[in-house]
Enzyme design. Structure first.
Site, PDB file in Angstrom:
ATOM      1  N   TYR A 100     -25.276 -62.782  31.291  1.00 21.56           N
ATOM      2  CA  TYR A 100     -23.865 -62.983  31.009  1.00 21.56           C
ATOM      3  C   TYR A 100     -23.062 -61.706  31.236  1.00 21.56           C
ATOM      4  O   TYR A 100     -23.345 -60.684  30.641  1.00 21.56           O
ATOM      5  CB  TYR A 100     -23.657 -63.461  29.569  1.00 21.56           C
ATOM      6  N   LYS A 110     -16.756 -64.292  31.910  1.00 15.79           N
ATOM      7  CA  LYS A 110     -16.422 -65.483  32.700  1.00 15.79           C
ATOM      8  C   LYS A 110     -15.825 -65.051  34.035  1.00 15.79           C
ATOM      9  O   LYS A 110     -15.488 -63.896  34.234  1.00 15.79           O
ATOM     10  CB  LYS A 110     -15.448 -66.346  31.905  1.00 15.79           C
ATOM     11  N   ASP A 121     -12.311 -57.794  36.882  1.00 15.27           N
ATOM     12  CA  ASP A 121     -12.075 -57.217  35.561  1.00 15.27           C
ATOM     13  C   ASP A 121     -12.716 -55.840  35.602  1.00 15.27           C
ATOM     14  O   ASP A 121     -13.932 -55.712  35.654  1.00 15.27           O
ATOM     15  CB  ASP A 121     -12.740 -58.104  34.499  1.00 15.27           C
TER      16      ASP A 121
HETATM   17  C1  F6R Z   1     -14.747 -63.796  27.374  1.00 15.62           C
HETATM   18  C2  F6R Z   1     -14.668 -62.384  27.030  1.00 15.62           C
HETATM   19  C3  F6R Z   1     -14.635 -62.006  25.587  1.00 15.62           C
HETATM   20  C4  F6R Z   1     -15.913 -61.280  25.188  1.00 15.62           C
HETATM   21  C5  F6R Z   1     -15.933 -60.929  23.691  1.00 15.62           C
HETATM   22  C6  F6R Z   1     -17.172 -60.120  23.307  1.00 15.62           C
HETATM   23  O1  F6R Z   1     -14.726 -63.962  28.752  1.00 15.62           O
HETATM   24  O2  F6R Z   1     -14.637 -61.521  27.871  1.00 15.62           O
HETATM   25  O3  F6R Z   1     -14.397 -63.115  24.751  1.00 15.62           O
HETATM   26  O4  F6R Z   1     -17.025 -62.088  25.498  1.00 15.62           O
HETATM   27  O5  F6R Z   1     -14.792 -60.185  23.363  1.00 15.62           O
HETATM   28  O6  F6R Z   1     -17.191 -58.993  24.111  1.00 15.62           O
HETATM   29  P1  F6R Z   1     -18.284 -57.831  23.997  1.00 15.62           P
HETATM   30  O7  F6R Z   1     -19.616 -58.512  24.129  1.00 15.62           O
HETATM   31  O8  F6R Z   1     -17.941 -56.950  25.132  1.00 15.62           O
HETATM   32  O9  F6R Z   1     -18.093 -57.208  22.652  1.00 15.62           O
HETATM   33 MG    MG Z   2     -13.149 -58.204  30.192  1.00 14.18          MG
HETATM   34 MG    MG Z   3     -10.996 -61.739  32.164  1.00 11.62          MG
END
Ligand code: F6R
Ligand code: MG
Ligand code: MG
Length: 362
Positions: free
Chosen positions: A228, A231, A12
């Site tokens: 974190y 994923k 990603d």
């Molecule tokens: C799950 C994922 C999204 C982010 C969520 C919060 O794998 O990538 O659900 O965890 O959109 O993202 P941030 O913390 O970047 O605002």
């Molecule tokens: Mg992402």
């Molecule tokens: Mg992804």
């Protein structure tokens, strides 16, 4: 027979919009770069795709697994795509590139890797799976069904070339150890382990003759980074037909949208929805988790295809069911079992919030 290696390396490197999808310019950039490596002869062939916000480089070459040259060109591709993502201010640009410098192998540096070296058969149908908003444990149940469950794979019962069963290599991601177990002999032991799909992951599957049948990416980003970072959004390569499960037996497990961990903030259980590449853009609550399946005939190392295997209307019911399950479980909001148990939340952002509450306990 000359050997060919299939390497699927993914990362990603920036989302469009948010974490939902991949900008077409990023895909074009990756294609441009890999084209040069094909012209040079390093790659025999390649295909670039995406599942959600993950960029998947599907490559064939003659350099074997863990080849530095292939890992380096993948890393460089991700870096260049990240630079473009940064220019475009795409979301989370460079998210999975955990290191600044390449050190010989992308494993442990953020990207996910699934590779197998094969002797190409008279005809070599291969299915490449890619998932978004979930973790490598998502492959456990489908792999078990494909290679060990006669209710899924009738070939295990009636095809003499499959009747002896398969060997599963299982990785303990916390202990960083593997164990090989045979099906059907050890199926109860296999299920003891792989039923805990956030702890034990099916890494590879072999024929009893030792021939490789399937391989998954098993990098756990959270354990690598110690915090974190999203994923792992895993990939998987599965060979099919003539002694391996038929294409339809490889795809059949996905007719049941089983529950996988991931979804919003990598913190929820949700149904695994099989979709076409066109529909691989998770939006509802950043999900639900998705899987695509690309079918190829490998011909002298070239990828003939892909056929978008889940663009088939026989998966409509699975999608409908997945959306119904999604609707039901979403109504639990922040409560378990929609939210992951505390032990699995350890690598999310939750502990930072809990830390603040600690002193309030008397
Ligand atoms: C799950 C994922 C999204 C982010 C969520 C919060 O794998 O990538 O659900 O965890 O959109 O993202 P941030 O913390 O970047 O605002
Ligand atoms: Mg992402
Ligand atoms: Mg992804």
């Amino acid at each position: 027979m000359e050997k060919i290696t299939i390497s699927v390396i993914k990362a990603d490197i920036g989302g469009y919009v948010g974490h939902s999808s991949m900008h077409p310019n990023i895909m074009s950039k990756a294609i441009q770069i890999l084209d040069k490596h094909k012209e040079k002869g390093t790659l025999v062939d390649f295909h670039v795709t995406h599942c959600g916000d993950d960029l998947e480089l599907i490559m064939s070459h003659r350099l074997g697994c863990d080849a530095q040259e292939i890992h380096k060109l993948s890393w460089d591709t991700f870096v260049e795509c990240t630079n473009l993502a940064k220019e475009m201010k795409l979301y989370g640009a460079g998210q999975d590139l955990l290191s600044d410098a390449f050190s010989g192998n992308v494993k442990g540096m953020g990207p996910g890797v699934a590779e197998m070296e094969i002797e190409e058969r008279k005809s070599e149908p291969v299915i490449i799976f890619a998932a978004d908003k979930t973790s490598p444990g998502a492959w456990n149940m489908p792999l078990y069904k494909m290679f060990a469950d006669p209710f899924n794979t009738i070939g295990l019962v009636i095809d003499p070339s499959m009747h002896q069963g398969f060997t599963l290599e299982i990785l303990d991601i916390f202990g960083n150890k593997t164990v090989k177990m045979n099906s059907p002999e050890d199926i109860y032991d296999i299920l003891c382990l792989i039923g805990a799909s956030e702890h034990y992951i099916v890494n590879r599957v072999y024929k009893k003759t030792g021939e490789i049948a399937a391989v998954t990416s098993s990098q756990k980003l959270n354990l690598l980074a110690g915090r974190y970072v999203g994923k792992d959004d895993p990939v998987m390569i599965v060979r099919s037909q003539s002694g391996f499960p038929a294409v339809g037996e490889v795809l059949e497990p996905f007719s049941m949208p089983h529950m996988v961990s991931g979804w919003m903030r990598g913190s929820h259980w949700g149904p695994f929805m099989p979709v076409s590449v066109e529909d691989a853009n998770p939006t509802r609550f950043d999900g639900p988790p998705r899987v695509i399946a690309l079918g190829f005939q490998i011909t002298n190392g070239a990828f003939i295809g892909p056929r978008d295997m889940f663009a088939d209307l026989s998966y409509d019911l699975a999608r409908k069911q997945a959306n119904e399950i999604a609707n039901y479980i979403r109504r639990h909001g922040p409560f378990e079992p929609h939210r992951l148990p505390l032990s699995d939340m350890e690598y999310t952002t939750l502990p930072h919030v809990l830390k603040k509450l600690k002193d309030k306990f008397k």
